[in-house]
Motif scaffolding. Structure first.
Motif, short mmCIF file in Angstrom:
data_model
loop_
_atom_site.label_atom_id
_atom_site.label_comp_id
_atom_site.label_asym_id
_atom_site.label_seq_id
_atom_site.Cartn_x
_atom_site.Cartn_y
_atom_site.Cartn_z
N ASP A 87 45.99 30.63 44.25
CA ASP A 87 45.86 31.85 43.45
C ASP A 87 46.95 31.96 42.39
O ASP A 87 46.80 32.72 41.43
N ARG A 125 38.28 34.11 32.55
CA ARG A 125 37.57 34.83 33.60
C ARG A 125 37.09 36.16 33.02
O ARG A 125 37.89 36.94 32.51
N VAL A 150 34.18 39.44 33.93
CA VAL A 150 33.22 40.05 34.83
C VAL A 150 32.58 41.19 34.07
O VAL A 150 33.26 42.04 33.51
N LEU A 167 29.90 37.17 37.01
CA LEU A 167 31.23 36.58 36.89
C LEU A 167 31.09 35.30 36.09
O LEU A 167 30.17 34.51 36.31
N GLU A 211 33.75 32.18 35.08
CA GLU A 211 35.10 31.68 35.28
C GLU A 211 35.17 30.21 34.90
O GLU A 211 34.31 29.42 35.29
N TRP A 244 24.09 31.03 41.15
CA TRP A 244 25.17 30.52 40.31
C TRP A 244 24.78 29.25 39.57
O TRP A 244 23.86 28.55 39.95
N PRO A 302 29.12 37.59 41.35
CA PRO A 302 30.50 37.52 41.83
C PRO A 302 30.63 37.36 43.34
O PRO A 302 31.51 36.63 43.81
N GLU A 303 29.77 37.99 44.10
CA GLU A 303 29.85 37.89 45.56
C GLU A 303 29.53 36.48 46.04
O GLU A 303 30.02 36.05 47.08
N GLU A 345 32.77 33.97 44.10
CA GLU A 345 34.17 34.06 44.55
C GLU A 345 34.46 33.07 45.68
O GLU A 345 35.37 32.25 45.55
N VAL A 368 36.61 29.24 45.52
CA VAL A 368 37.74 28.95 46.41
C VAL A 368 37.47 27.65 47.18
O VAL A 368 38.34 26.78 47.26
#
Length: 112
Positions: A15, A22, A24, A29, A31, A65, A93-94, A97, A101
């Motif tokens: 992070d 980025r 939103v 989203l 990125e 996505w 985004p849900e 994200e 990661v």
């Protein structure tokens, strides 16, 4: 994802590296991140292993996505060059994200 303290420590380290871009808005989203030491095929393979389908050499799509990829050689010091892959994700985004990661964890471990 996990309650493992080592995971949270690694996540905190990841992070600390901000994305190139980025945004939103409108429930989407977008990125962009860059990864050195990966090939385009490795990056696409990681995305496929995370549930995507490679629809073009430079694009992987998954449920909710998309990821567009590009690669270039960048100098590292005076006489050495590495491949740098740029990935631009777009989508829910849900969904994105946790996917980003997981991708970053795979890419972080790639060279070793």
């Amino acid at each position: 994802m996990t309650d493992d303290p080592a995971f949270h420590h690694l996540r905190a380290g990841l992070d600390a590296l901000p994305p190139v871009e980025r945004t939103v808005g409108g429930g989407e989203l977008r990125e962009t991140r860059q990864f050195r030491g990966l090939t385009l095929d490795q990056a696409a393979g990681y995305l496929v292993s995370l549930g995507g389908e490679r629809v073009r050499t430079d694009r992987v799509e998954g449920a909710g996505w998309t990821a567009d990829l590009s690669a270039r050689r960048v100098p590292v010091g005076p006489s050495y060059r590495l491949t740098e892959v740029t990935v631009t994700w777009a989508g829910d985004p849900e969904v994105l994200e946790p996917l980003i990661v997981r991708f970053r964890l795979k890419a972080f471990r790639a060279p070793g």
